[in-house]
Design a protein around this motif. Sequence first.
Motif, mmCIF file in Angstrom:
data_model
loop_
_atom_site.group_PDB
_atom_site.id
_atom_site.type_symbol
_atom_site.label_atom_id
_atom_site.label_comp_id
_atom_site.label_asym_id
_atom_site.label_seq_id
_atom_site.Cartn_x
_atom_site.Cartn_y
_atom_site.Cartn_z
ATOM 1 N N VAL A 90 0.838 -1.197 0.000
ATOM 2 C CA VAL A 90 0.000 0.000 0.000
ATOM 3 C C VAL A 90 0.874 1.248 0.000
ATOM 4 N N LYS A 91 1.908 1.269 0.861
ATOM 5 C CA LYS A 91 2.782 2.446 0.946
ATOM 6 C C LYS A 91 3.456 2.742 -0.382
ATOM 7 N N SER A 92 3.759 1.700 -1.147
ATOM 8 C CA SER A 92 4.404 1.914 -2.450
ATOM 9 C C SER A 92 3.439 2.539 -3.467
ATOM 10 N N ARG A 93 2.152 2.464 -3.207
ATOM 11 C CA ARG A 93 1.139 3.015 -4.113
ATOM 12 C C ARG A 93 0.591 4.366 -3.659
ATOM 13 N N MET A 94 0.922 4.747 -2.438
ATOM 14 C CA MET A 94 0.354 5.970 -1.871
ATOM 15 C C MET A 94 0.977 7.214 -2.496
ATOM 16 N N LEU A 95 0.143 8.238 -2.665
ATOM 17 C CA LEU A 95 0.616 9.550 -3.093
ATOM 18 C C LEU A 95 1.099 10.311 -1.852
ATOM 19 N N PRO A 96 1.884 11.378 -2.036
ATOM 20 C CA PRO A 96 2.455 12.075 -0.879
ATOM 21 C C PRO A 96 1.437 12.590 0.150
ATOM 22 N N ASN A 97 0.243 12.966 -0.267
ATOM 23 C CA ASN A 97 -0.747 13.531 0.670
ATOM 24 C C ASN A 97 -1.737 12.492 1.201
ATOM 25 N N GLU A 98 -1.508 11.223 0.921
ATOM 26 C CA GLU A 98 -2.420 10.170 1.370
ATOM 27 C C GLU A 98 -1.920 9.529 2.661
ATOM 28 N N VAL A 99 -2.879 8.988 3.415
ATOM 29 C CA VAL A 99 -2.559 8.300 4.670
ATOM 30 C C VAL A 99 -3.345 6.991 4.722
ATOM 31 N N ILE A 100 -2.869 6.086 5.575
ATOM 32 C CA ILE A 100 -3.590 4.835 5.825
ATOM 33 C C ILE A 100 -4.609 5.103 6.928
ATOM 34 N N PHE A 101 -5.869 4.711 6.700
ATOM 35 C CA PHE A 101 -6.944 4.984 7.643
ATOM 36 C C PHE A 101 -7.126 3.895 8.707
ATOM 37 N N ASN A 102 -6.627 2.699 8.451
ATOM 38 C CA ASN A 102 -6.837 1.586 9.389
ATOM 39 C C ASN A 102 -6.288 1.899 10.770
ATOM 40 N N LYS A 103 -7.090 1.586 11.776
ATOM 41 C CA LYS A 103 -6.660 1.689 13.169
ATOM 42 C C LYS A 103 -6.445 0.289 13.754
ATOM 43 N N ASN A 104 -6.779 -0.739 12.962
ATOM 44 C CA ASN A 104 -6.715 -2.108 13.454
ATOM 45 C C ASN A 104 -5.420 -2.825 13.088
#
Length: 169
Positions: free
Chosen positions: A152-166
Amino acid sequence: MKLELKNVKINEAFSEETLMFRADLFVDGKKVAYANNDGRGGCTFYNAYENQREALAKAEAYAKSLPSTITEFGGKDFEFKSNLETWIDDTLYKIHNAKAEAKAEKKMQLIMQTQVVWGIPNGNTYKHLGFKGGIKLEVLSPASVKNLVDAVKSRMLPNEVIFNKNIPI
């Protein structure tokens, strides 16, 4: 004076330009009137229940004393004076939006059980990635979860974040 809408029934399926709804208007805890809109872009109507015309008139006067709404459109500010119809509409949309947000949040929580979800905070869209078969993240090995998060991190754009808290990120 306390105004409330209760027994709100919204029908999105038949709403065309405005929300189709029916609700009861309570004034200081007492059912005074009903309000409705046919969902075709017209006005919201309200009518007093039997022997409640005086209470409804007081509610109308109170609603007119509420602050105006200032809306910017095309670089200009427009003032909309408050009245009972606008109060009903504003309150109805707050109720509708709260229900929609709760429904979206519940859906997001279900997706997050099996997927890593990411996107722009407070954005309108999100992306998700998981394993085929809907395997819950909680049963995966830590290495599998790490590989998924790394993908997922390799696909993320600079202003995106991961929403999962689990999952530990």
